[in-house]
Every structure is written in C-alpha cells, then in structure tokens.
Design an enzyme around this catalytic site. Sequence first.
Site, mmCIF file in Angstrom:
data_model
loop_
_atom_site.group_PDB
_atom_site.id
_atom_site.type_symbol
_atom_site.label_atom_id
_atom_site.label_comp_id
_atom_site.label_asym_id
_atom_site.label_seq_id
_atom_site.Cartn_x
_atom_site.Cartn_y
_atom_site.Cartn_z
ATOM 1 N N LYS A 220 -6.950 -14.143 1.083
ATOM 2 C CA LYS A 220 -6.069 -14.765 1.575
ATOM 3 C C LYS A 220 -6.011 -16.123 2.399
ATOM 4 C CE LYS A 220 -3.983 -14.371 5.556
ATOM 5 N NZ LYS A 220 -3.403 -13.982 6.813
ATOM 6 N N CYS A 290 12.321 -6.708 5.704
ATOM 7 C CA CYS A 290 11.978 -5.714 5.095
ATOM 8 C C CYS A 290 10.806 -5.128 6.051
ATOM 9 C CB CYS A 290 11.093 -6.032 3.705
ATOM 10 S SG CYS A 290 10.647 -4.747 2.528
ATOM 11 N N CYS A 297 17.562 -2.125 5.432
ATOM 12 C CA CYS A 297 17.850 -2.137 4.121
ATOM 13 C C CYS A 297 19.637 -2.095 3.964
ATOM 14 C CB CYS A 297 17.439 -0.450 3.391
ATOM 15 S SG CYS A 297 15.930 -0.320 3.151
ATOM 16 N N CYS A 300 20.275 -5.822 3.665
ATOM 17 C CA CYS A 300 19.619 -6.319 2.431
ATOM 18 C C CYS A 300 20.271 -6.343 1.129
ATOM 19 C CB CYS A 300 18.183 -5.592 2.148
ATOM 20 S SG CYS A 300 17.095 -6.510 1.004
#
Length: 312
Positions: A220, A290, A297, A300
């Site tokens: 990464k 998230c 949620c 979202c």
Amino acid sequence: MCSPQESGMKALSARMLTRNRSLGPGAGPRGCGEDPAPPRRGEAAAEARKSHSPVKRRRKAQRLCVAYEGSDSEKGEKAEPLKVPVWEPQDWQQQLVNIRAMRSKKDAPVDHLGTEHCYDSSAPPKVRRYQVLLSLMLSSQTKDQVTAGAMQRLRAQGLTVDSILQTDDATLGKLIYPVGFWRSKVKYIKQTSTILQQRYGGDIPASVAELVALPGVGPKMAHLAMAVAWGTVSGIAVDTHVHRIANRLRWTKKATKSPEETRAALEEWLPRELWHEINGLLVGFGQQTCLPVRPRCQACLNRALCPAAQGL
C-alpha cells in the site's frame, strides 16, 4: 477356239476371284456398291447382346478441396484478440456515484491530513519524495491526525535523510510517538534511510519492487509513494478502509482476507482510470460513514444497494 479378247476377260475374272477368296468373307472391295458378307449365327447373337447391355463408364475420381483460413501474416491483417467477459459487481457504478456525492465536501481527515499534505512543498524534489515515504511508513496502523502530528515535529527538526541518520533512536522515538508500533518504526526508518543514502543518493526508488524491498514499506505504501512522490499510478493502494468497504459492497468476486488480496481482486475489473481516485475516496468514506464498527447505514446513499446493509 476363243478370240484373244475373250481369253483376256476370263483371265481377269480368275484373278479377281482368287483375290477375294484370300481376303476371306466380307473382304470385298468397299465403295463399289457391294454389301459386306452377313455375320455368322454366333457372332450375330454376341453383337445383339452387346447392343442391349448398358455401357459401364468409369467414374472419374473426385478431388476433395479443403480451404484453410490464412494466417494473420498471410492476410496482412492483425486479428482482434478474443474478448473474455470480465466479471464486475452489480450496481458498482451507481454505488460509486453515490460515494462521490457523499464525499463531495472533502472534509474527511484524509482530505487535509493525508500523505499529500504531510510533506514540505517548498523542499527540493528529492527531499519531498523522502518525506512522502516517511509519512507513509508512520501512517501504518495510525490515524491521520497522529501521523500528521509526528510529521510536523520531524519537519521542525529538518526532515532529510542526513538529519534522520544523525538523530539517535531515543530522540527519534520521542518525535514520532504515539504512532502505532513506534519502536519498530524507529528501527525501520533508520535502516531505510541508510539504504537510501548508500544506494539511491538520498532519493527514493522509482519502482514498486524496490520500494517494498525497503524495511517497513508494504505494498500500500509503495503504490501511494509511486502516485504521490513520482506521479505514477502503479496499482490500487488498499488499506483497512478500502479492504473493509470493498468486501461490504461485494466489489470482490469472493470474500478477501487481506488488503493485498483485495487489491488484486479490484484490479481485475476496476477500470484503470479509477485506480488513483479510489483510495482517497473510500478512505474518507470509511472515516465518516462506513465505519468499522456501527456503520452509519441510515445516512448512506447506498443503503438500498449495499449487500452488507441488508443484514443490519
């Protein structure tokens, strides 16, 4: 007593009769109005059978012609490669649009404290690249706010390869504390800085393979270093946020167990032009909406499209 004329005629007739007998039946002179002698009984029957029997003709052998398609070199054309269907997640494009809408304010910690904001933009290019790499090494298992604070303290001391190598381990530890695993990071920073000074003239490598070979540098970090320090998109940088969200949205063909496995799964289908954007987009989305625990949620835009939200 015959006259001389009569004697000559008799002699000519005798010669002609003798000649006809020597030639056999039907051998008389043609073109004189005489029919040939009739065939015998057996010969006539044989001729009759031949005339009524079907004539057998030999059939000509047929040649089978097989036409082969010419090769690309013979045609002078390049054949298009076979298009293999690529798997892609259901509704991913609409999900991406919704995430962009939720991230439109750019007010997540990563947006103003991420790697792109931790280096000294006025420093020489070589020093800037070194500071980018160092901030990435500090960011592992550490919140952006903590990483930004450690980088600020290091830069106040003059953050270069030489300055780090001249700093003792105890002092370096105090400067970077409380980043995660700070003791191990002191050791990695010193080892990596030594390698950069000896092998790269104080600069950082320009390839993922060389970057991940450095102590304390993972995939990464390497992909982000290539993007931020060198301006090259070498792959998708996947951290815990990207790994978690990709699995919740079912953006991988099957569940993945590590960020590196998630990176490989995403790169199989996600268009390359989105690779650079996806890290910062999902990291900020993971910091604000998230969340690892108790995701929001209800707030979202993907709550009706997210498979994970259906089970909550």
